[in-house]
Motif scaffolding. Structure first.
Motif, PDB file in Angstrom:
ATOM      1  N   ASN A   3      -5.782   4.461  11.844  1.00 50.79           N
ATOM      2  CA  ASN A   3      -4.608   5.405  11.613  1.00 50.79           C
ATOM      3  C   ASN A   3      -3.666   4.980  12.648  1.00 50.79           C
ATOM      4  N   ARG A  90       7.475   2.233  -7.634  1.00 55.18           N
ATOM      5  CA  ARG A  90       6.169   1.499  -7.624  1.00 55.18           C
ATOM      6  C   ARG A  90       6.511   0.038  -6.963  1.00 55.18           C
ATOM      7  N   GLN A  94       5.370  -1.554  -3.173  1.00 55.63           N
ATOM      8  CA  GLN A  94       4.486  -2.545  -3.258  1.00 55.63           C
ATOM      9  C   GLN A  94       5.000  -3.599  -2.137  1.00 55.63           C
ATOM     10  N   ASP A 114       2.429  13.194  -9.750  1.00 55.89           N
ATOM     11  CA  ASP A 114       1.480  12.074  -9.822  1.00 55.89           C
ATOM     12  C   ASP A 114       2.340  10.556  -9.285  1.00 55.89           C
ATOM     13  N   LEU A 117       2.486  10.633  -5.590  1.00 55.06           N
ATOM     14  CA  LEU A 117       1.256  10.392  -4.962  1.00 55.06           C
ATOM     15  C   LEU A 117       0.796   9.003  -5.071  1.00 55.06           C
ATOM     16  N   GLU A 118       1.118   8.327  -6.185  1.00 53.12           N
ATOM     17  CA  GLU A 118       0.918   6.785  -6.269  1.00 53.12           C
ATOM     18  C   GLU A 118       1.843   5.888  -5.219  1.00 53.12           C
ATOM     19  N   LYS A 120       2.885   7.169  -2.262  1.00 59.87           N
ATOM     20  CA  LYS A 120       2.061   7.213  -0.791  1.00 59.87           C
ATOM     21  C   LYS A 120       0.960   6.669  -0.854  1.00 59.87           C
ATOM     22  N   SER A 121       0.150   6.536  -1.882  1.00 55.53           N
ATOM     23  CA  SER A 121      -0.884   5.612  -2.068  1.00 55.53           C
ATOM     24  C   SER A 121      -1.078   4.214  -1.531  1.00 55.53           C
ATOM     25  N   ILE A 122       0.172   3.662  -2.431  1.00 51.02           N
ATOM     26  CA  ILE A 122       0.612   2.134  -2.297  1.00 51.02           C
ATOM     27  C   ILE A 122       0.823   1.958  -0.674  1.00 51.02           C
ATOM     28  N   ASP A 124       0.267   3.950   1.881  1.00 49.56           N
ATOM     29  CA  ASP A 124      -0.956   4.135   2.958  1.00 49.56           C
ATOM     30  C   ASP A 124      -1.790   2.914   3.159  1.00 49.56           C
ATOM     31  N   ALA A 125      -1.961   2.278   1.981  1.00 49.19           N
ATOM     32  CA  ALA A 125      -2.846   1.051   1.981  1.00 49.19           C
ATOM     33  C   ALA A 125      -2.399  -0.095   2.833  1.00 49.19           C
ATOM     34  N   TYR A 178       2.238  16.747   2.044  1.00 52.90           N
ATOM     35  CA  TYR A 178       3.062  15.857   1.108  1.00 52.90           C
ATOM     36  C   TYR A 178       2.817  16.574  -0.532  1.00 52.90           C
TER      37      TYR A 178
END
Length: 330
Positions: A3, A90, A94, A114, A117-118, A120-122, A124-125, A178
């Motif tokens: 982190n 998206r 990416q 949703d 959140l997707e 953010k997930s991308i 975050d990775a 978030y």
């Protein structure tokens, strides 16, 4: 991955002071106005849009337009995105995720939770910081810096972005977790949907009563019955001029769908919001997709239009659900 915190890159001007620099992906109605305002307030803005006309307009406003998102991400530690679809968001996420240096990415669009959140997930990775920061305001308000930023996500990142927000919005607020930014935006947009249609209905009634619509705007706008939507949209209704659009009916239809999903998932009743849907649908059917949402006035101007009848039916159903008739005793 660990982190690690985003590294704050410093961009120095010729005097040895830190330069204000931001990247903006999406230079449409909102992104274009925000970019121009930031340039006027001393920011170096790096921009990208797939539309050539938007790119030319941004260049004329002093934005340094680049060829793709990867170039923008390489040069901008803080990036704002103002995009038309979740698919576009998206793809942008990416691309930014491939940037090796951590970035703070401020997502300004209105999407379903949703999709946010997707996004953010991308990021975050890729060890980047995503903020959910939808805006309250129209394109016309964006030009006047009359926006509110509903910021949510990492509080430290939001704090770092406050000087940026202050140069294109009148107010920003940290809403915590978030996704809360989007939740707040959905509530605000629900009211906008209702107030816009209410303004059209009131203007139709005032006109039918023989009142001077200019006087109606002057008297009702600042009074107890006024609203920001009435103040903004009633003049367009009075002149029956709906271009350029501050919010296109087609775009608003997307936002209505998102709000409806949000309300349904909460299990809440929203009869007033539901009663506005046929009005916007009919405005689309009447050919106002690219016009401002003030064009719902035209639905009321056509008393025999399918939409006006549908609204009356929907309102009757809503009132029936709220006030079911007591069974008669025989």
């Amino acid at each position: 991955m660990g982190n690690r915190q985003p590294v704050r890159e410093r961009h120095m001007d010729g005097r040895g002071t830190e330069e204000k620099l931001v990247g903006i992906v999406g230079l449409g109605i909102m992104g274009g106005a925000i970019s121009a305002n930031l340039v006027q307030r001393g920011w170096s803005v790096i921009g990208y849009d797939i539309d050539e006309a938007r790119r030319r307009e941004a260049t004329g406003a002093g934005v340094a337009v680049v060829d793709d998102v990867s170039q923008l991400a390489a040069r901008s530690q803080t990036i704002m995105t103002s995009l038309p679809t979740p698919a576009a968001a998206r793809m942008v996420a990416q691309t930014i995720a491939l940037e090796p240096s951590p970035r703070t990415v401020v997502e300004l669009s209105t999407f379903a939770l949703d999709d946010k959140l997707e996004f953010k997930s991308i990021l975050d990775a890729g060890n980047h910081v995503a903020l959910d920061c939808p805006l309250s305001g129209t394109g016309a308000q964006a030009k006047m810096r009359d926006l509110v930023v509903y910021a949510s996500g990492d509080s430290a990142a939001i704090k770092r972005c406050e000087p940026l927000f202050a140069d294109f919005a009148k107010q920003s607020v940290d809403l915590g977790t978030y996704g809360n930014g989007s939740r707040m935006k959905f509530v605000a947009n629900l009211l906008v949907a209702i107030h816009n249609v209410a303004a059209a209905e009131a203007m139709m009634i005032a006109e039918s009563a023989g009142l001077d619509l200019r006087q109606v705007i002057e008297c009702v706008g600042p009074g107890a019955g006024g609203s920001r939507m009435f103040q903004m949209r009633a003049p367009m209704m009075a002149s029956r001029s709906y271009a350029p659009a501050t919010m296109r009916v087609a775009t608003w239809k997307k936002d209505m769908t998102i709000i409806d999903q949000f309300v349904s998932e909460l299990g809440c009743a929203a009869p007033l919001f539901a009663s506005t849907a046929p009005i916007y649908e009919t405005a689309l059917a009447m050919g106002f997709a690219d016009q401002d949402t003030a064009s719902v006035f035209e639905v009321f101007k056509s008393p025999h239009a399918q939409g006006a009848e549908a609204v009356q039916q929907e309102a009757s159903k809503s009132l029936g659900r709220l006030h079911p008739q007591e069974p008669h005793e025989s």
